[in-house]
Write a protein that holds these residues in place. Structure first.
Motif, mmCIF file in Angstrom:
data_model
loop_
_atom_site.group_PDB
_atom_site.id
_atom_site.type_symbol
_atom_site.label_atom_id
_atom_site.label_comp_id
_atom_site.label_asym_id
_atom_site.label_seq_id
_atom_site.Cartn_x
_atom_site.Cartn_y
_atom_site.Cartn_z
ATOM 1 N N VAL A 48 7.998 -3.919 6.693
ATOM 2 C CA VAL A 48 7.064 -5.367 6.936
ATOM 3 C C VAL A 48 5.747 -4.936 7.292
ATOM 4 O O VAL A 48 5.325 -3.572 7.684
ATOM 5 C CB VAL A 48 7.708 -5.961 8.364
ATOM 6 N N TYR A 49 4.988 -5.622 7.076
ATOM 7 C CA TYR A 49 3.505 -5.644 7.374
ATOM 8 C C TYR A 49 3.290 -6.477 8.504
ATOM 9 O O TYR A 49 3.332 -7.941 8.534
ATOM 10 C CB TYR A 49 2.840 -6.462 6.223
ATOM 11 N N ASP A 50 2.754 -5.763 9.626
ATOM 12 C CA ASP A 50 2.696 -6.421 10.919
ATOM 13 C C ASP A 50 1.395 -6.131 11.524
ATOM 14 O O ASP A 50 0.830 -5.364 11.724
ATOM 15 C CB ASP A 50 3.770 -5.581 12.100
ATOM 16 N N GLU A 51 0.773 -7.575 11.629
ATOM 17 C CA GLU A 51 -0.501 -7.791 12.312
ATOM 18 C C GLU A 51 -0.132 -8.757 13.328
ATOM 19 O O GLU A 51 -0.764 -10.048 13.308
ATOM 20 C CB GLU A 51 -1.462 -8.325 11.333
ATOM 21 N N ASP A 52 0.158 -8.355 14.686
ATOM 22 C CA ASP A 52 0.837 -9.173 15.623
ATOM 23 C C ASP A 52 1.564 -10.208 15.143
ATOM 24 O O ASP A 52 2.418 -10.770 16.007
ATOM 25 C CB ASP A 52 -0.503 -9.929 16.207
ATOM 26 N N GLY A 65 0.300 -7.709 -0.132
ATOM 27 C CA GLY A 65 1.273 -7.558 -0.982
ATOM 28 C C GLY A 65 0.961 -5.905 -1.732
ATOM 29 O O GLY A 65 1.969 -5.139 -1.887
ATOM 30 N N SER A 66 -0.100 -5.778 -2.091
ATOM 31 C CA SER A 66 -0.613 -4.474 -2.663
ATOM 32 C C SER A 66 -0.361 -3.281 -1.860
ATOM 33 O O SER A 66 0.259 -2.272 -2.325
ATOM 34 C CB SER A 66 -2.272 -4.497 -3.014
ATOM 35 N N GLU A 67 -0.737 -3.526 -0.589
ATOM 36 C CA GLU A 67 -0.533 -2.713 0.605
ATOM 37 C C GLU A 67 1.126 -2.152 0.474
ATOM 38 O O GLU A 67 1.469 -1.070 0.715
ATOM 39 C CB GLU A 67 -1.025 -2.463 1.824
ATOM 40 N N LEU A 68 2.049 -3.212 0.637
ATOM 41 C CA LEU A 68 3.621 -2.874 0.699
ATOM 42 C C LEU A 68 3.946 -2.202 -0.507
ATOM 43 O O LEU A 68 4.598 -1.256 -0.427
ATOM 44 C CB LEU A 68 3.898 -4.298 0.866
ATOM 45 N N MET A 69 3.602 -2.754 -1.808
ATOM 46 C CA MET A 69 3.838 -1.951 -2.882
ATOM 47 C C MET A 69 3.449 -0.355 -2.803
ATOM 48 O O MET A 69 4.073 0.448 -3.365
ATOM 49 C CB MET A 69 3.444 -2.536 -4.305
ATOM 50 N N ALA A 70 2.093 -0.188 -2.463
ATOM 51 C CA ALA A 70 1.692 1.002 -2.437
ATOM 52 C C ALA A 70 2.480 2.028 -1.489
ATOM 53 O O ALA A 70 2.691 3.151 -1.875
ATOM 54 C CB ALA A 70 0.360 0.974 -1.708
#
Length: 131
Positions: free
Chosen positions: A42-46, A76-81
């Motif tokens: 997951v991408y978590d920012e609070d 999305g790009s960071e998750l795929m990276a």
């Protein structure tokens, strides 16, 4: 921050799932199954802004979704990276008609390598890969 899915993330992930896939959202039981047997990040920012699920053994991206208000912001790009870094190569299926998703994957360097007739029941899927 990208981190592993935790049970406390379930409510946010369900919201993203229903927003991103209103016709065919994954159920709670499917999401829990995925979290047990696949890499679920997951991408978590609070709060959870997006997630990706993939198979570390073969690089198959099972699902990726980002909150509508966080799209085109690099989530999305960071998750795929992160998935690519772990797996070395990735592949996924995408609806033939999903121009937004196809464009996103192409910008990340994915290319069409195959097609599966009737994969979504009413529609074919393209197989896209990135080495």
């Amino acid at each position: 921050m990208i981190r592993k899915f935790e049970i406390r993330d379930l409510r946010d992930v369900l919201e993203i799932e229903r927003e991103s896939f209103p016709k065919t959202p994954y159920s709670i039981s499917v999401l829990l199954y995925l979290s047990r047997y696949y890499r679920f990040m997951v991408y978590d920012e609070d709060r959870i802004l997006g997630y990706v699920v993939y198979d570390t053994t073969n690089g198959h991206v099972i699902s990726i979704a980002v909150r509508a208000e966080s799209r085109r912001a690099g989530v999305g790009s960071e998750l795929m990276a992160a998935a690519l870094k772990e797996c070395g190569s990735l592949w996924l299926e995408v609806r033939v008609s999903n121009e937004v998703a196809k464009s996103f994957y192409e910008k990340l360097g994915f290319r069409v390598t195959g097609r599966i007739e009737g994969y979504y029941g009413d529609e074919d899927a393209l197989i896209m890969t990135k080495d």
